[in-house]
Design a protein around this motif. Structure first.
Motif, mmCIF file in Angstrom:
data_model
loop_
_atom_site.group_PDB
_atom_site.id
_atom_site.type_symbol
_atom_site.label_atom_id
_atom_site.label_comp_id
_atom_site.label_asym_id
_atom_site.label_seq_id
_atom_site.Cartn_x
_atom_site.Cartn_y
_atom_site.Cartn_z
ATOM 1 N N LYS A 108 -30.026 13.391 34.856
ATOM 2 C CA LYS A 108 -30.582 12.362 33.962
ATOM 3 C C LYS A 108 -30.132 10.981 34.398
ATOM 4 O O LYS A 108 -30.856 9.998 34.266
ATOM 5 N N ALA A 109 -28.930 10.915 34.944
ATOM 6 C CA ALA A 109 -28.369 9.604 35.271
ATOM 7 C C ALA A 109 -28.685 9.140 36.694
ATOM 8 O O ALA A 109 -28.686 7.943 36.964
ATOM 9 N N PHE A 110 -28.921 10.070 37.606
ATOM 10 C CA PHE A 110 -29.031 9.675 39.026
ATOM 11 C C PHE A 110 -30.203 10.349 39.727
ATOM 12 O O PHE A 110 -30.628 11.437 39.339
ATOM 13 N N ASP A 111 -30.629 9.711 40.820
ATOM 14 C CA ASP A 111 -31.644 10.302 41.696
ATOM 15 C C ASP A 111 -31.080 10.388 43.107
ATOM 16 O O ASP A 111 -30.256 9.553 43.483
ATOM 17 N N PRO A 112 -31.558 11.307 43.933
ATOM 18 C CA PRO A 112 -32.516 12.343 43.572
ATOM 19 C C PRO A 112 -31.892 13.442 42.710
ATOM 20 O O PRO A 112 -30.679 13.652 42.765
ATOM 21 N N ASP A 113 -32.774 14.127 41.954
ATOM 22 C CA ASP A 113 -32.296 15.271 41.194
ATOM 23 C C ASP A 113 -31.838 16.361 42.159
ATOM 24 O O ASP A 113 -32.403 16.534 43.244
ATOM 25 N N VAL A 114 -30.847 17.084 41.711
ATOM 26 C CA VAL A 114 -30.297 18.177 42.527
ATOM 27 C C VAL A 114 -30.466 19.475 41.736
ATOM 28 O O VAL A 114 -30.010 19.557 40.593
ATOM 29 N N VAL A 115 -31.139 20.457 42.331
ATOM 30 C CA VAL A 115 -31.432 21.678 41.558
ATOM 31 C C VAL A 115 -30.835 22.940 42.193
ATOM 32 O O VAL A 115 -31.186 24.044 41.829
ATOM 33 N N THR A 116 -29.922 22.753 43.124
ATOM 34 C CA THR A 116 -29.312 23.923 43.766
ATOM 35 C C THR A 116 -28.203 24.498 42.864
ATOM 36 O O THR A 116 -27.978 23.994 41.762
ATOM 37 N N GLY A 117 -27.513 25.523 43.343
ATOM 38 C CA GLY A 117 -26.500 26.221 42.530
ATOM 39 C C GLY A 117 -25.573 25.255 41.810
ATOM 40 O O GLY A 117 -25.150 24.247 42.378
ATOM 41 N N THR A 118 -25.282 25.566 40.554
ATOM 42 C CA THR A 118 -24.496 24.595 39.767
ATOM 43 C C THR A 118 -22.987 24.856 39.840
ATOM 44 O O THR A 118 -22.207 23.925 39.895
ATOM 45 N N TYR A 119 -22.609 26.132 39.785
ATOM 46 C CA TYR A 119 -21.198 26.442 39.628
ATOM 47 C C TYR A 119 -20.562 25.506 38.604
ATOM 48 O O TYR A 119 -19.466 24.988 38.782
ATOM 49 N N GLY A 120 -21.291 25.302 37.522
ATOM 50 C CA GLY A 120 -20.788 24.464 36.433
ATOM 51 C C GLY A 120 -19.914 25.314 35.528
ATOM 52 O O GLY A 120 -20.118 26.513 35.407
ATOM 53 N N ASP A 121 -18.952 24.686 34.899
ATOM 54 C CA ASP A 121 -17.962 25.435 34.134
ATOM 55 C C ASP A 121 -17.488 24.498 33.037
ATOM 56 O O ASP A 121 -17.014 23.403 33.320
ATOM 57 N N ARG A 122 -17.622 24.937 31.799
ATOM 58 C CA ARG A 122 -17.257 24.021 30.708
ATOM 59 C C ARG A 122 -15.772 24.072 30.372
ATOM 60 O O ARG A 122 -15.295 23.324 29.535
ATOM 61 N N ASP A 123 -15.056 24.980 30.998
ATOM 62 C CA ASP A 123 -13.645 25.161 30.640
ATOM 63 C C ASP A 123 -12.799 25.208 31.911
ATOM 64 O O ASP A 123 -12.901 26.150 32.695
ATOM 65 N N ALA A 124 -11.962 24.188 32.094
ATOM 66 C CA ALA A 124 -11.144 24.130 33.316
ATOM 67 C C ALA A 124 -9.731 24.650 33.075
ATOM 68 O O ALA A 124 -8.877 24.541 33.960
ATOM 69 N N SER A 125 -9.470 25.251 31.927
ATOM 70 C CA SER A 125 -8.073 25.619 31.638
ATOM 71 C C SER A 125 -7.546 26.652 32.631
ATOM 72 O O SER A 125 -6.367 26.623 33.008
ATOM 73 N N ASP A 126 -8.398 27.562 33.065
ATOM 74 C CA ASP A 126 -7.936 28.565 34.032
ATOM 75 C C ASP A 126 -7.727 27.950 35.415
ATOM 76 O O ASP A 126 -6.808 28.340 36.153
ATOM 77 N N GLU A 127 -8.555 26.974 35.778
ATOM 78 C CA GLU A 127 -8.363 26.299 37.076
ATOM 79 C C GLU A 127 -7.030 25.540 37.082
ATOM 80 O O GLU A 127 -6.334 25.500 38.100
ATOM 81 N N TRP A 128 -6.673 24.975 35.928
ATOM 82 C CA TRP A 128 -5.357 24.305 35.835
ATOM 83 C C TRP A 128 -4.232 25.304 36.102
ATOM 84 O O TRP A 128 -3.265 25.020 36.804
ATOM 85 N N ILE A 129 -4.361 26.489 35.521
ATOM 86 C CA ILE A 129 -3.291 27.488 35.664
ATOM 87 C C ILE A 129 -3.162 27.940 37.121
ATOM 88 O O ILE A 129 -2.057 28.034 37.671
ATOM 89 N N TRP A 130 -4.311 28.176 37.745
ATOM 90 C CA TRP A 130 -4.266 28.652 39.142
ATOM 91 C C TRP A 130 -3.663 27.573 40.061
ATOM 92 O O TRP A 130 -2.744 27.837 40.851
ATOM 93 N N ALA A 131 -4.177 26.334 39.927
ATOM 94 C CA ALA A 131 -3.675 25.246 40.784
ATOM 95 C C ALA A 131 -2.191 25.019 40.537
ATOM 96 O O ALA A 131 -1.397 24.857 41.486
ATOM 97 N N ALA A 132 -1.800 25.044 39.277
ATOM 98 C CA ALA A 132 -0.379 24.812 38.945
ATOM 99 C C ALA A 132 0.488 25.882 39.604
ATOM 100 O O ALA A 132 1.537 25.582 40.191
ATOM 101 N N ALA A 133 0.054 27.127 39.513
ATOM 102 C CA ALA A 133 0.853 28.227 40.067
ATOM 103 C C ALA A 133 0.987 28.092 41.579
ATOM 104 O O ALA A 133 2.084 28.232 42.139
#
Ligand code: 9MR
Length: 602
Positions: free
Chosen positions: A344-369
């Motif tokens: 919505k904010a930028f062009d060009p639109d990108v429609v490939t794989g998102t690997y979007g994730d609404r919760d980063a709490s597990d990524e924090w734990i892995w990186a911290a460890a």
């Protein structure tokens, strides 16, 4: 006549010899097309390990293990009591021939039904699979020729040089304005598409590097015929470096942030890599990318300290990169990747794989460890709560918490007192998870941990099976309880044919294997056989709705699989699915002598 017979013999011998020169094996032709109601690991079994075929039949009765021509009976047994699948309602019985240990090539014969595909009983029966699935990563290399010497008939010219990658407006910064370019070559194509995604590279690299840390001696001996073979590094690390070096280019040196992905705006057509020419972009930096990147770089730094002579400075560079990415994440904890909002904010639109994730709490734990383990600095460990609840989620690209537990347990002798304090909890998480995975396996139709719940059949379910296998192996490493290993092997059997669709899900390994994966090179190269050593995502209850490919014939959760290239929701391949296969096959090869002789599992 004699000459003719000799010629025939030589020809047959040639056909039967496994060809491992490219890390893939040519299946031994079976004299019969395997009976579709007898499901088993189509590669075979370890002499001293459990050996089971599942027979989909209402009728009880005898079975035999015979020579492939059926002429010589070597073992006789009786099919087990019938069990009903809770998913399909179908009846299954077990042909258990664990007690038969003689090396050779055989079939299971069920009078009245017929013979299975041929299989082997031999030591190292999964060696070629372990090497071949690692070699699968070589075939995914971007920005380089794959010469015939290494790639056999799947040789191809380089694609996607990625040396002039545009900064997408979503990723613009003072030092790198939109439309300027960076160089970001190499890495692996993610899957059947040609884009490169940091989040998915994260769990993939974590899995491969953990395999190395768990079984370094075996990994050092494993060779797969890649250009780097023969140098001072194990091939597993050489192959991983191909992607690690790309990942390093995805960090903005100005602030430590990591671009979420390097991608075309739209997916390429079904063409060879060198024929795909659209502009490529790096897009928005994200907190999940930064943290997965930090975890991988921290782990890599640990591993590559042993190779400071061969790779001067690499270990330090990885550590610096990890720390910078962590610091960026701390300053940008809300930078989640939301592709719709970005478009919505930028062009060009990108429609490939998102690997979007609404919760980063597990990524924090892995990186911290990983940062804690590499730096021994308690501050990383104490910044996050590694135990937000009692769960031990099975690793997957959006859920990496448990990778932290695996690493902390692996490095248990090197923990600081603060980490030591939590060790009992870490062990308990891993063991409870594995106990839950192997519970009630013997009452399941296919007697595999995989498929106890219809919910296992998601997009990329093959990786569910493989990751369950890794979870079981982690518990074995803490307990020496062989029943975990037997259960892990049952899931490898699942992947290689002991399942409700009767496919071995690995291209080129087994008799009935995916011939039409959603994999651009395999579709476009004009070669009948797909690129070998790649794990199909496999059965996916919702595939028909997700990819709308025509041809699905059932809605039964454990049977929705279509070997067609339009079926990207059940028949794509992906690096985060291949990595746990490499892990599982390699670990079981390493531990084959520890398997129990019986298939009886509690
Ligand atoms: O593996 C991903 C799966 O968990 C998601 O449900 C699916 C749909 O978002 O996407 C899968 O990942 C694909 C990625 O987005 C693009 N490259 C191919 C991946 C495998 O299908």
């Amino acid at each position: 006549m004699i000459y003719c017979n000799r010629l025939l013999f030589v020809l047959l011998l040639f056909l039967c010899l496994p060809n491992t020169s490219h890390g893939q094996s040519v299946p031994i032709p079976s004299t019969v097309a395997g009976n579709s109601l007898i499901r088993l690991n189509q590669l075979g079994f370890y002499p001293s390990g459990p050996k089971v075929a599942i027979v989909l039949t209402n009728a009880g009765g005898p079975f035999q293990v015979t020579t492939p021509d059926g002429k010589k009976v070597l073992f006789s047994g009786t099919l087990s009591e019938a069990r009903k699948s809770s998913i399909s309602g179908k009846t299954a019985r077990t042909a258990d021939f664990s007690a038969f240990r003689t090396a050779g090539t055989y079939v299971v014969n069920v009078p009245g039904l017929g013979r299975s595909y041929s299989f082997k009983i031999e030591p190292n029966v999964h060696h070629d699979l372990a090497a071949g699935s690692l070699k699968g990563f070589y075939y995914q290399r971007a920005s380089t020729d794959l010469p015939e010497k290494y790639a056999g008939q799947w040789h191809r010219p380089a694609g996607h040089p990625d040396n002039h990658v545009l900064i997408h407006p979503s990723a613009a910064s003072a030092t790198r304005p939109a439309g300027t370019t960076i160089s970001s070559p190499g890495g692996w194509y993610d899957a059947g598409d040609y884009n490169k995604y940091i989040v998915n590279s994260g769990i993939t690299m974590g899995t491969l590097l953990s395999l190395y840390e768990d079984f370094p001696d075996f990994c050092k001996k494993m060779t797969v015929t890649i250009p780097e073979s023969g140098n001072q590094l194990p091939d597993l690390l050489d192959e991983s470096l191909w992607n690690l070096r790309w990942m390093l280019t995805m960090q903005d040196p100005a602030d430590g942030g990591v671009y979420h992905k390097l991608t075309n705006p739209k997916f390429d057509g079904m063409v060879m890599p060198d024929k795909a020419k659209p502009d490529r972009y790096v897009v928005q930096k994200s907190v999940t990318a930064a943290l997965d990147f930090a975890a991988v770089m921290a782990q890599a730094s640990r591993i590559f300290t042993s190779y400071n002579g061969e790779l001067p400075g690499l270990s330090d560079s990885c550590k610096t990169a990890a720390v910078k990415a962590w610091q960026w994440a701390k300053q940008n904890p809300d930078a989640l990747y939301d592709q719709d909002a970005m478009n919505k904010a930028f062009d060009p639109d990108v429609v490939t794989g998102t690997y979007g994730d609404r919760d980063a709490s597990d990524e924090w734990i892995w990186a911290a460890a990983e940062l804690y383990l590499t730096t021994k600095d308690d501050n990383y460990y104490t910044t996050v709560n590694p135990f937000p609840d009692e769960k031990t989620p099975l690793p997957s690209w959006p859920q990496v918490r448990t990778l932290a537990y695996y690493s902390l347990a692996r490095m248990r002798s090197q923990l600081t007192p603060r980490g030591q304090q939590d060790l009992p909890k870490i062990k308990a998480h891993i063991i409870q998870q594995a106990d839950q995975i192997k519970q009630d396996v013997s009452s399941q139709a296919f007697q595999t941990p995989m498929g106890k719940s219809a919910g296992d059949y998601i997009w990329g379910s093959s990786a569910v099976a493989a990751n369950q296998g890794i979870a079981l192996i982690q518990a074995y490493r803490l307990t020496d309880d062989k029943s975990y290993l037997d259960a892990a092997l049952a899931n490898l059997d699942y992947l290689l044919g002991r399942n409700a669709v009767g496919y071995s899900f690995v291209t080129g390994f087994g008799h009935k294997t995916p011939m039409h994966p959603h994999h651009r090179p395999s579709v476009a190269d004009g070669i009948d056989a797909p690129v070998p050593g790649l794990l199909s995502g496999g059965t996916n209850a919702n595939a028909a709705r997700q990819d709308k490919c025509a041809g699905y014939t059932t809605t039964i959760a454990d049977e929705v699989y279509l070997d067609a290239d339009c079926s990207y929701a059940s028949n794509e391949i992906a690096i985060n699915w291949n990595a746990p296969l490499v892990y599982l096959a390699t670990a079981l090869e390493t531990l084959q002598d520890k398997l129990s002789a019986s298939s009886t599992r509690k």
